[in-house]
Design a protein around this motif. Structure first.
Motif, PDB file in Angstrom:
ATOM      1  N   GLU A 109      18.995  22.410  25.155  1.00  0.00           N
ATOM      2  CA  GLU A 109      18.282  23.671  25.362  1.00  0.00           C
ATOM      3  C   GLU A 109      18.951  24.848  24.675  1.00  0.00           C
ATOM      4  O   GLU A 109      18.523  25.987  24.857  1.00  0.00           O
ATOM      5  N   LEU A 114      18.089  25.060  18.766  1.00  0.00           N
ATOM      6  CA  LEU A 114      16.642  24.805  18.746  1.00  0.00           C
ATOM      7  C   LEU A 114      15.962  25.571  17.608  1.00  0.00           C
ATOM      8  O   LEU A 114      15.153  25.001  16.859  1.00  0.00           O
ATOM      9  N   GLU A 118      13.952  24.261  14.153  1.00  0.00           N
ATOM     10  CA  GLU A 118      12.610  24.702  13.738  1.00  0.00           C
ATOM     11  C   GLU A 118      12.642  25.210  12.290  1.00  0.00           C
ATOM     12  O   GLU A 118      11.756  24.916  11.491  1.00  0.00           O
ATOM     13  N   SER A 136      14.671  16.952  26.987  1.00  0.00           N
ATOM     14  CA  SER A 136      14.963  18.372  26.752  1.00  0.00           C
ATOM     15  C   SER A 136      14.264  18.871  25.481  1.00  0.00           C
ATOM     16  O   SER A 136      13.764  18.081  24.675  1.00  0.00           O
ATOM     17  N   SER A 137      14.280  20.194  25.300  1.00  0.00           N
ATOM     18  CA  SER A 137      13.558  20.791  24.164  1.00  0.00           C
ATOM     19  C   SER A 137      14.022  20.233  22.823  1.00  0.00           C
ATOM     20  O   SER A 137      13.210  19.954  21.941  1.00  0.00           O
ATOM     21  N   ARG A 140      12.779  16.798  22.154  1.00  0.00           N
ATOM     22  CA  ARG A 140      11.352  16.787  21.797  1.00  0.00           C
ATOM     23  C   ARG A 140      11.113  17.341  20.393  1.00  0.00           C
ATOM     24  O   ARG A 140      10.193  16.916  19.706  1.00  0.00           O
ATOM     25  N   ALA A 141      11.967  18.258  19.978  1.00  0.00           N
ATOM     26  CA  ALA A 141      11.776  18.873  18.654  1.00  0.00           C
ATOM     27  C   ALA A 141      12.282  17.969  17.511  1.00  0.00           C
ATOM     28  O   ALA A 141      11.974  18.205  16.350  1.00  0.00           O
ATOM     29  N   THR A 364      20.673  29.681  26.608  1.00  0.00           N
ATOM     30  CA  THR A 364      19.278  29.648  26.200  1.00  0.00           C
ATOM     31  C   THR A 364      18.803  30.984  25.634  1.00  0.00           C
ATOM     32  O   THR A 364      17.636  31.166  25.356  1.00  0.00           O
TER      33      THR A 364
END
Ligand code: M6R
Length: 366
Positions: A109, A114, A118, A136-137, A140-141, A364
């Motif tokens: 996270e 993150l 991206e 967790s983010s 998934r990314a 975060t």
């Protein structure tokens, strides 16, 4: 919930034989000589042919990335760059066709990591995530990945997540080297056995934890500390220094041992503890002379050494011994006494070791 331990940090340090075992289980088979990792197998061509890996992470996870840089370059002969996610995201990074991004995060996270993912995705990069928290983010990314399976880490200081990250990264390096043909069979088989033996060696280190409590008592009033290591143990010096800062609020710095002459040696006086990560490897003679240089200036030397070392014990003020291991897997062992040392110094100073001031478990916000 703390399983009989005074703090989550201590519980999590002591869980490492089983968390490393869990991380290897079902993946590494030393007898058969196989490493099974779906995320790697499914993408093996991209991983083998990549011109470069870029590893992005923060904090302790960034230290795991530095160890991986040395290991992957040595075993796989693929150039690796390690970047702080917070820097990577803002500096219009150069990502070429085929480059692979590896993102490492315990929580999955961390905002900077993150966003860095991206950004890299926008440029068409393939993202491989190494994450502890399932779903967790960051997991998934990512396009593919491997979980560290260390279980929930409650202490703000990362301990068991770090050794699990190292275990996953070592398996990845070995698997890719094998597929790519850059490692010979004897070395490959030997390193698989070395990996397999890690949980019992960690267990042996933990049995001697009380020695570190005594060392902590001696140095708890220090204002500064210097951590030095070379090669695969250089990132462990950085990690030891980070742990001490976080947990005990003692100012600590980590450096490659040879770099000390370029500045940090000016700090050395009879009050300064210098912690050497000096396990037996090809740099041993070099680190011995670095220890002599510190002793000549009356610094206090605490050395993490390999059992059977006949040279350093007579030079150092305090020693802690770890079982012999190949230099490539040694960081997994040499970090454990440094985690314990920080823990005991923090406790001796009355610090809130599970929740150090100003820190959050997952960052975060940027
Ligand atoms: O969850 P992450 O691995 O992405 O976290 C990265 C850092 O925030 C984390 O390692 C931090 O440095 C720890 N407090 C270290 O003990």
């Amino acid at each position: 919930e703390k399983g009989g331990y005074d703090h989550f940090m201590l519980k999590e340090i002591h869980e490492q034989p089983s968390t490393i075992y869990d991380c290897l289980r079902g993946r590494l088979d030393a007898e058969k000589g196989t490493i099974t990792m779906k995320g790697i197998q499914d993408n093996i061509q991209a991983l083998i042919t990549a011109p470069r890996y870029i590893i992005i992470a923060c904090g302790t996870s960034w230290h795991a990335a530095l160890v991986a840089e040395y290991v992957i370059e040595e075993l796989c002969r693929i150039p690796v760059e390690v970047e702080y996610a917070s820097e990577f995201r803002y500096r219009n990074p150069i990502i070429n066709k085929g480059d692979v991004i590896i993102a490492i995060s315990q929580s999955g996270e961390t905002a900077d990591t993150l966003v860095a993912i991206e950004k890299a995705k926008e440029q068409g990069a393939f993202i491989f995530g190494i994450v502890n928290v399932v779903g967790s983010s960051i997991s998934r990314a990512s396009h593919a990945g491997a979980y560290t399976h260390a279980g929930p880490e409650i202490g703000v200081a990362s301990t068991k997540a770090f050794t699990a990250q190292l275990a996953v990264l070592l398996m990845i390096a070995l698997k890719i080297a094998k597929e790519k043909g850059t490692i010979d069979n004897t070395k490959y088989s030997r390193l698989l056995v070395e990996m397999h033996e890690l949980p019992e060696k960690v267990e042996a280190i933990l049995k001697n934890a009380s020695q570190l409590k005594l060392i902590a008592e001696k140095y708890k009033h220090s204002v500064n500390a210097l951590y030095l290591g070379r090669g695969y143990n250089f990132p462990i010096a950085l990690e030891g220094a980070l742990k001490l800062k976080e947990i005990s609020y003692i100012h600590a710095e980590g450096y490659p041992a040879a770099e000390m002459k370029h500045g940090p040696i000016a700090l050395v006086d009879d009050q300064l503890p210098v912690i050497f990560v000096a396990t037996k490897d090809e740099y041993h003679a070099k680190i011995v002379s670095n220890i002599q240089e510190i002793k000549a200036r009356k610094g206090k030397v605490i050395a993490i050494i390999t059992e059977g070392d006949e040279i350093i014990p007579s030079m150092a003020d305090d020693i802690f011994m770890v079982p012999p291991a190949d230099e490539i897997v040694a960081p997994v062992l040499s970090v454990i006494p440094l985690q314990l040392l920080s823990y005991y110094v923090g406790v001796a100073k009355g610090c809130d070791v599970d929740k150090p001031r100003n820190l959050a478990k997952s960052v975060t916000v940027e």
